[in-house]
Write a protein that holds these residues in place. Structure first.
Motif, short mmCIF file in Angstrom:
data_model
loop_
_atom_site.label_atom_id
_atom_site.label_comp_id
_atom_site.label_asym_id
_atom_site.label_seq_id
_atom_site.Cartn_x
_atom_site.Cartn_y
_atom_site.Cartn_z
N ARG A 10 1.57 8.34 -5.29
CA ARG A 10 0.96 7.44 -4.30
C ARG A 10 1.55 7.64 -2.91
O ARG A 10 0.90 7.32 -1.91
CB ARG A 10 1.13 5.99 -4.75
CG ARG A 10 0.10 5.57 -5.80
CD ARG A 10 0.44 4.23 -6.43
NE ARG A 10 0.63 3.17 -5.47
CZ ARG A 10 -0.35 2.43 -4.94
NH1 ARG A 10 -1.61 2.67 -5.29
NH2 ARG A 10 -0.08 1.47 -4.08
N ASP A 49 -3.62 4.97 -1.38
CA ASP A 49 -4.30 4.06 -2.30
C ASP A 49 -5.56 4.66 -2.91
O ASP A 49 -6.45 3.94 -3.37
CB ASP A 49 -4.64 2.76 -1.58
CG ASP A 49 -3.49 1.77 -1.63
OD1 ASP A 49 -2.43 2.16 -2.13
OD2 ASP A 49 -3.64 0.63 -1.19
N VAL A 75 0.87 -1.18 0.00
CA VAL A 75 0.00 0.00 0.00
C VAL A 75 0.91 1.23 0.00
O VAL A 75 2.14 1.12 -0.04
CB VAL A 75 -0.94 0.01 1.22
CG1 VAL A 75 -1.82 -1.22 1.23
CG2 VAL A 75 -0.16 0.13 2.53
#
Length: 396
Positions: free
Chosen positions: A370, A375, A262
């Motif tokens: 990111r 996410d 993640v």
């Protein structure tokens, strides 16, 4: 035109190639027509050197003080594998006329091994521990050019820009962290020009693979320690959760079909995780515990371009915002416009730069995005995560 040379390839006659390249070097620097064009990697680098106005006679070397050098060694991320790497290379270097060098991502030489006679010549060139061996400081060279080209580079004799490096060959290749994907440094083998052997290129490539596999092994050991730390804490917990390391790699998943990684958690910053919604990272040993806030549901995001780009996210029982660079905002907008089908790196690269050949750069841009938005952006293909909607406001 002289063709591209991979690390495993050599000209049939090293002496002849060196003589031709000397004439090419002289012609290019005097503005004359060269007898042949240099290889593409050399031509590109020489063009950069001429644009920078570098002197072929060289300049004083930029040296990093010893305390800073020790700090760079620790921060490079290569320390856990340098012992194994040096063991492989040093045995060969002790009996062969070449030098082994490992640099950090800035081109600063962190470690150096080799035969004493070669080390003495390298010292005269300033090719020593603590020296910054980039194109901007020492001209066309395998370390600096590999950093610019983001690819393995082999140079022979007068393919180097500085005249003092003409009796030299060098083979270098970048080392990337398999954990973060970021450049960790460069492995280089250099020596007297006419002693270049096909095995040198293979040795460099083997060294890079060894370093990267060692870094991954260290990463797996860290995840296993995190799992052991998490066991007593998670006993009896029934809610969906993840335990991840400082780079976002998942060590434990429960009640959620999460991927292997993640976004990178940040202290006190809500993190959007597909399948969990907004989470507040909680420190757990060497990693983080991620579990949803009290309420879960769809997330609404707004990309505001009216001033400095800002993304604002609302969902569950909380909201958060983060500043973006113009490039990150452009990436996020392109991904949002792609819809549920998403977009791959090649298409995203064309959208960002207007032509092909930028897939690697596009992947790096998404990685940087990111780290900020978590996410909200899902990988492979790049798209907004399930349950996330985004509107763009303030566009010119």
């Amino acid at each position: 035109m002289v063709g591209e040379m991979a690390l495993s390839e050599l000209p049939a006659d090293l002496s002849e190639h060196a003589r031709v390249m000397q004439r090419v070097h002289e012609a290019v620097l005097t503005g004359s027509r060269p007898p042949v064009r240099p290889r593409g990697v050399v031509e590109r680098s020489w063009s950069r050197m001429l644009d920078l106005g570098l002197d072929v006679s060289g300049s004083p070397r930029a040296m990093v003080p010893l305390p800073d050098l020790e700090l760079r060694r620790r921060r490079s991320g290569l320390e856990p594998v340098i012992g194994e790497l040096r063991q492989l290379l040093s045995r060969a270097a002790e009996t062969s006329p070449f030098l082994v060098v490992v640099t950090d991502a800035d081109g600063v030489i962190l470690w150096r091994d080799g035969a004493s006679r070669v080390r003495a010549y390298a010292d005269a060139l300033g090719f020593a521990e603590g020296a910054r061996w980039t194109e901007a400081t020492v001209g066309t060279n395998a370390v600096g050019t590999a950093l610019v080209e983001a690819a393995p580079v082999q140079l022979l004799a007068a393919e180097h820009f500085e005249s003092a490096q003409h009796p030299w060959y060098c083979c270098a290749a970048p080392v990337h962290s398999p954990v973060t994907g970021e450049l960790a440094g460069v492995v280089d083998i250099s020596g007297p020009a006419l002693t270049l052997h096909p095995a040198i290129g293979a040795l460099v490539e083997t060294s890079v693979r060894l370093a990267e596999s060692g870094l991954w092994r260290v990463h797996e050991q860290r995840l296993e320690r995190l799992r052991r730390t998490a066991e007593p804490v998670l006993g009896g917990v029934g809610e969906p959760l993840l335990v991840v390391d400082d780079d976002g790699w998942v060590a434990v998943r429960s009640g959620i079909a999460a991927g292997p990684r993640v976004a990178v958690p940040r202290e006190g910053l809500p993190l959007a995780v597909a399948g969990l919604g907004l989470c507040t990272p909680e420190r757990l040993g060497e990693g983080w515990l991620l579990r949803p806030r009290r309420e879960r549901g769809p997330m609404q995001a707004e990309l505001d371009l009216s001033g400095d780009p800002v993304v604002r996210v609302h969902g569950g029982d909380g909201s958060w915002s983060a500043g973006l660079t113009r490039r990150q905002a452009q990436v996020l907008a392109l991904i949002a416009r792609a819809g549920p089908a998403g977009v791959d790196a090649a298409v995203l690269g064309r959208g960002l730069f207007g032509d092909d050949g930028h897939a690697v750069t596009a992947r790096a841009e998404v990685s940087r995005l990111r780290r900020v938005v978590g996410d909200l952006v899902a990988p492979a293909p790049y798209r907004l995560a399930d349950g996330v909607s985004l509107t763009v406001t303030g566009e010119a």
